[in-house]
Write a protein that holds these residues in place. Structure first.
Motif, PDB file in Angstrom:
ATOM      1  N   GLY A 286      16.026  -5.066 -20.894  1.00 31.04           N
ATOM      2  CA  GLY A 286      16.958  -4.258 -19.922  1.00 31.04           C
ATOM      3  C   GLY A 286      16.417  -3.215 -19.241  1.00 31.04           C
ATOM      4  N   MET A 287      14.952  -3.113 -18.828  1.00 30.86           N
ATOM      5  CA  MET A 287      14.521  -2.063 -18.337  1.00 30.86           C
ATOM      6  C   MET A 287      14.690  -1.874 -17.031  1.00 30.86           C
ATOM      7  N   THR A 288      15.197  -0.418 -16.496  1.00 32.23           N
ATOM      8  CA  THR A 288      15.452  -0.256 -15.316  1.00 32.23           C
ATOM      9  C   THR A 288      14.133  -0.104 -14.416  1.00 32.23           C
ATOM     10  N   ILE A 289      13.964  -0.479 -13.311  1.00 32.33           N
ATOM     11  CA  ILE A 289      12.673  -0.345 -12.391  1.00 32.33           C
ATOM     12  C   ILE A 289      13.046   1.276 -11.612  1.00 32.33           C
ATOM     13  N   THR A 290      11.955   2.119 -12.333  1.00 37.09           N
ATOM     14  CA  THR A 290      12.043   3.335 -11.691  1.00 37.09           C
ATOM     15  C   THR A 290      10.761   3.695 -11.101  1.00 37.09           C
ATOM     16  N   ALA A 291      10.748   4.567 -10.154  1.00 32.73           N
ATOM     17  CA  ALA A 291       9.684   5.038  -9.569  1.00 32.73           C
ATOM     18  C   ALA A 291       8.603   5.936 -10.561  1.00 32.73           C
ATOM     19  N   GLU A 292       9.220   6.326 -11.388  1.00 31.35           N
ATOM     20  CA  GLU A 292       8.742   7.388 -12.465  1.00 31.35           C
ATOM     21  C   GLU A 292       7.988   6.521 -13.590  1.00 31.35           C
ATOM     22  N   ARG A 293       8.499   5.402 -14.030  1.00 30.03           N
ATOM     23  CA  ARG A 293       8.014   4.451 -14.897  1.00 30.03           C
ATOM     24  C   ARG A 293       6.976   3.645 -14.266  1.00 30.03           C
ATOM     25  N   ALA A 294       7.215   3.301 -13.081  1.00 35.43           N
ATOM     26  CA  ALA A 294       6.230   2.718 -12.232  1.00 35.43           C
ATOM     27  C   ALA A 294       4.661   3.162 -11.996  1.00 35.43           C
ATOM     28  N   GLN A 295       4.807   4.580 -12.451  1.00 34.24           N
ATOM     29  CA  GLN A 295       3.557   5.239 -12.260  1.00 34.24           C
ATOM     30  C   GLN A 295       2.582   4.772 -13.579  1.00 34.24           C
ATOM     31  N   THR A 296       3.235   4.693 -14.857  1.00 36.46           N
ATOM     32  CA  THR A 296       2.291   4.277 -15.863  1.00 36.46           C
ATOM     33  C   THR A 296       2.213   2.764 -16.217  1.00 36.46           C
ATOM     34  N   ILE A 297       3.337   1.989 -15.570  1.00 36.56           N
ATOM     35  CA  ILE A 297       3.152   0.647 -16.002  1.00 36.56           C
ATOM     36  C   ILE A 297       3.578  -0.106 -14.694  1.00 36.56           C
ATOM     37  N   ASP A 298       3.351  -1.280 -14.615  1.00 34.50           N
ATOM     38  CA  ASP A 298       3.833  -2.167 -13.727  1.00 34.50           C
ATOM     39  C   ASP A 298       5.272  -3.079 -13.973  1.00 34.50           C
ATOM     40  N   PHE A 299       5.982  -3.355 -12.968  1.00 29.13           N
ATOM     41  CA  PHE A 299       7.198  -4.031 -13.094  1.00 29.13           C
ATOM     42  C   PHE A 299       7.098  -5.203 -12.181  1.00 29.13           C
ATOM     43  N   THR A 300       7.633  -6.586 -12.912  1.00 26.95           N
ATOM     44  CA  THR A 300       7.930  -7.754 -12.135  1.00 26.95           C
ATOM     45  C   THR A 300       8.996  -7.360 -11.274  1.00 26.95           C
ATOM     46  N   ARG A 301       9.304  -8.299 -10.135  1.00 30.44           N
ATOM     47  CA  ARG A 301      10.420  -8.395  -9.284  1.00 30.44           C
ATOM     48  C   ARG A 301      11.450  -8.252 -10.045  1.00 30.44           C
ATOM     49  N   PRO A 302      12.601  -7.491  -9.509  1.00 30.10           N
ATOM     50  CA  PRO A 302      13.884  -7.440 -10.097  1.00 30.10           C
ATOM     51  C   PRO A 302      14.576  -8.932 -10.749  1.00 30.10           C
ATOM     52  N   TYR A 303      14.836  -8.555 -11.712  1.00 33.86           N
ATOM     53  CA  TYR A 303      15.334 -10.079 -12.493  1.00 33.86           C
ATOM     54  C   TYR A 303      17.020  -9.857 -12.959  1.00 33.86           C
ATOM     55  N   PHE A 304      17.738  -8.622 -12.754  1.00 35.55           N
ATOM     56  CA  PHE A 304      18.947  -8.261 -13.020  1.00 35.55           C
ATOM     57  C   PHE A 304      19.604  -7.215 -12.244  1.00 35.55           C
ATOM     58  N   LYS A 305      20.712  -7.095 -11.733  1.00 35.19           N
ATOM     59  CA  LYS A 305      21.325  -6.050 -11.129  1.00 35.19           C
ATOM     60  C   LYS A 305      22.221  -5.483 -12.113  1.00 35.19           C
ATOM     61  N   ALA A 306      22.080  -4.021 -12.321  1.00 34.19           N
ATOM     62  CA  ALA A 306      23.257  -3.378 -13.264  1.00 34.19           C
ATOM     63  C   ALA A 306      23.261  -1.928 -12.808  1.00 34.19           C
ATOM     64  N   GLY A 307      23.617  -1.106 -13.692  1.00 29.76           N
ATOM     65  CA  GLY A 307      24.003   0.137 -13.318  1.00 29.76           C
ATOM     66  C   GLY A 307      24.583   1.132 -14.472  1.00 29.76           C
ATOM     67  N   LEU A 308      24.620   2.363 -14.297  1.00 26.76           N
ATOM     68  CA  LEU A 308      25.074   3.044 -15.564  1.00 26.76           C
ATOM     69  C   LEU A 308      26.659   3.242 -15.340  1.00 26.76           C
ATOM     70  N   ALA A 309      27.217   3.432 -16.544  1.00 24.78           N
ATOM     71  CA  ALA A 309      28.718   3.668 -16.347  1.00 24.78           C
ATOM     72  C   ALA A 309      29.169   4.541 -17.528  1.00 24.78           C
ATOM     73  N   ILE A 310      30.123   5.407 -17.205  1.00 23.13           N
ATOM     74  CA  ILE A 310      30.696   6.284 -18.268  1.00 23.13           C
ATOM     75  C   ILE A 310      31.798   5.745 -19.220  1.00 23.13           C
ATOM     76  N   ALA A 311      31.571   5.863 -20.329  1.00 27.77           N
ATOM     77  CA  ALA A 311      32.678   5.301 -21.264  1.00 27.77           C
ATOM     78  C   ALA A 311      33.296   6.521 -22.082  1.00 27.77           C
ATOM     79  N   VAL A 312      34.334   6.703 -22.053  1.00 32.23           N
ATOM     80  CA  VAL A 312      35.228   7.752 -22.952  1.00 32.23           C
ATOM     81  C   VAL A 312      36.448   7.012 -24.020  1.00 32.23           C
ATOM     82  N   LYS A 313      36.820   7.839 -24.688  1.00 31.32           N
ATOM     83  CA  LYS A 313      38.093   7.208 -25.298  1.00 31.32           C
ATOM     84  C   LYS A 313      39.113   6.937 -24.689  1.00 31.32           C
ATOM     85  N   GLN A 314      39.687   5.984 -25.060  1.00 31.01           N
ATOM     86  CA  GLN A 314      40.993   5.370 -24.303  1.00 31.01           C
ATOM     87  C   GLN A 314      41.964   6.374 -24.015  1.00 31.01           C
TER      88      GLN A 314
END
Ligand code: ARG
Length: 517
Positions: free
Chosen positions: A106-134
């Motif tokens: 579930g590793m996000t493709i980021t420009a920062e990470r791409a400096q040290t490693i390579d990524f394949t083409r995207p395989y999943f679309k996700a995003g961050l969300a905030i969770a709080v108590k009900q």
């Protein structure tokens, strides 16, 4: 007949045979592990990220969307595949050192990470969300998080986002489930984590009492990570394209997310940004390590202090004439010596509050308390045995000697027994202290930013594992060496024969009423 088999000589031979067999099998296994043919894709993953990767509860096998996807890809490429479980913040360093051929996590493709490693083409679309108590209505957007307490998983995009929030207090955990547990236990106000994972946790793992606000704070694409300039890049991209085309991808997607897969770009938009991987700034590292070392010292000092008090009480209870008391202490010592400290720490920090909350009490203690409690309880168990052994090793005659000098038992203990026992106790006490310095690193798992965690956090943003962990090791070594030196000095000092002699006091002639200044 039976008696003959069990004759000692035979029994010894039998034991040697069994041991030899085990050793042989073990070595064979290790050799076969090391001899992987290059055609096998060894894929690292952090299996605490459902529904992407997790352990099946009943079989213990790795399951999840990523696992099935990668397996299908290997099949399409005609390669064998083997998964290796690693901590998330260890994946990129493992790719750098090429100990694994790829990582799907579930590793996000980021420009920062791409400096040290390579990524394949995207395989999943996700995003961050905030969770709080009900019950929490104060947080609706990222902006509302200012000055709040946020839990995140180490080395993730969520952790990076949280670090940008002004005035927020951040607790870093080894994985997302632990961060969510922290929120559930009421010790933080929010968790920033990948939306699909938080959703899945709330629905499937029954994390009732949590809700999601600020859906999709960011848009992210997951990619499979591979070492820079690896030949596998093309093969993996081809395999991914093949299963996207032949419907395998949609089939796997549908099974895990009960939906049609969205359109995926060929290149993650994030890669268009200029990526600046944080270099390793030595000054910063030094500062962070010093801050961590300070917390390590505080943790050690406090736990040793309370451990010593607790250990002394238990030791005296264990030599007391009251049998049930001795019994209780035995159970205590055996439990804390016989179970891993890590388990004790988890039990106290995550387990107890959850238990109390399920019983309707709103108990939750902070991590300083939990860490010191767990460490002290553990240390006390060891120290109790050391103290008891030391006291009991003093000859009975010494007690009688005290008695014949009209001392009561407390006085005998204080002036006769303890000074002698103390000398014997000192060396194992020193051992215990040094062990404790190192054991405090376990507090990292509950989000404590002590020395080891400071190192981990630096690696999570700089990906310079070797230099950073070496620096961490050196700081520990300095601390343990200082401790061992101090204990040696104390030992020398306590030795009445070799003690460095003080200059004999010259008797000062004094007369009543006349005082010399
Ligand atoms: N998508 C986030 C990131 O790349 C979190 C991934 C965490 N994955 C895991 N298996 N723990 O930073």
């Amino acid at each position: 007949m039976v008696a003959r088999i069990f004759r000692v000589r035979w029994f010894k031979r039998f034991l040697a045979l069994v041991l030899g067999l085990l050793l042989g099998l073990g070595t064979a296994q290790l050799v076969s592990l090391a001899q992987d043919t290059p055609s096998v894709w060894e894929v690292g993953t952090e299996p605490a990220f459902p529904p992407f990767e997790m352990k099946d509860e009943s079989t213990g096998d790795l399951v999840g969307f990523d696992i099935e996807l990668m397996t299908a890809m290997a099949e399409a490429a005609g390669r064998e595949i083997k998964f290796v479980a690693l901590p998330f913040d260890g994946l990129i360093p493992a790719l750098q050192s090429k100990t694994i051929s790829a990582a799907i996590s579930g590793m996000t493709i980021t420009a920062e990470r791409a400096q040290t490693i390579d990524f394949t083409r995207p395989y999943f679309k996700a995003g961050l969300a905030i969770a709080v108590k009900q019950s929490d209505d104060s947080i609706k957007t990222l902006d509302d998080l200012k000055g709040k307490r946020i839990a995140v998983a180490i080395g993730t995009t969520g952790a990076k986002k949280a670090a940008e929030v002004e005035g927020a207090t951040i607790s870093t955990f080894d994985n997302s489930p632990l961060a969510l547990q922290e929120l559930l236990n009421g010790r933080v106000d929010a968790v920033i984590n990948d939306l699909p994972v938080t959703l899945y946790a709330i629905r499937e793992a029954n994390l009732q009492g949590l809700k999601i606000v600020g859906e999709l704070v960011t848009e992210e694409y997951y990619g499979i990570a591979i070492p820079k300039n690896s030949d596998d890049l093309a093969a993996m991209n081809d395999a991914l394209a093949a299963i996207l085309q032949n419907g395998t991808y949609a089939e796997i997607y549908g099974r895990w997310f009960s939906a049609e897969p969205p359109e995926l770009p060929l290149v993650a938009p994030a890669l268009a940004e200029a990526g600046t991987a944080q270099g390793l700034a030595w000054g910063r590292l030094f500062q962070n390590l010093m801050r961590g070392a300070w917390i390590t010292i505080l943790l050690t000092a406090a736990s040793f202090f309370f451990g010593l008090i607790g250990g002394a009480m238990v030791a005296f209870a264990m030599i007391s004439p009251i049998k049930p008391l001795r019994w209780l202490c035995r159970i205590y010592v055996d439990f804390f010596r016989g179970t891993p400290m890590l388990v004790q720490l988890f039990m106290i920090y995550f387990g107890l509050p959850a238990l109390f909350q399920s019983m309707g009490f709103d108990l939750s203690f902070n991590r300083i308390f939990a860490a010191i409690l767990a460490l002290s309880l553990n240390v006390a168990a060891y120290l109790a045995e050391i103290l008891r052994g030391g006291i009991q090793s003093i000859d009975r005659g010494q007690w009688e000697a005290g008695e014949s000098l009209a001392m009561n038992p407390v006085e005998t203990m204080r002036y006769v027994i303890f000074p002698q026992a103390f000398r014997r106790i000192l060396p194992p006490l020193g051992n215990e202290f040094i062990t404790l310095i190192k054991d405090t690193s376990l507090a990292a798992v509950i989000g404590f930013e002590e020395l080891f965690r400071q190192g981990q956090l630096t690696v999570a943003t700089t990906y310079r594992a070797f230099e950073v962990y070496l620096a961490v090791a050196i700081v520990y070594l300095i601390m343990t060496s200082l401790a061992s030196f101090a204990f040696k000095r104390l030992e020398a000092y306590m030795d009445p024969i070799n003690r460095p002699k003080k200059a004999p006091k010259t008797p000062v002639p004094s007369a009543i009423g006349v005082s010399e200044s």
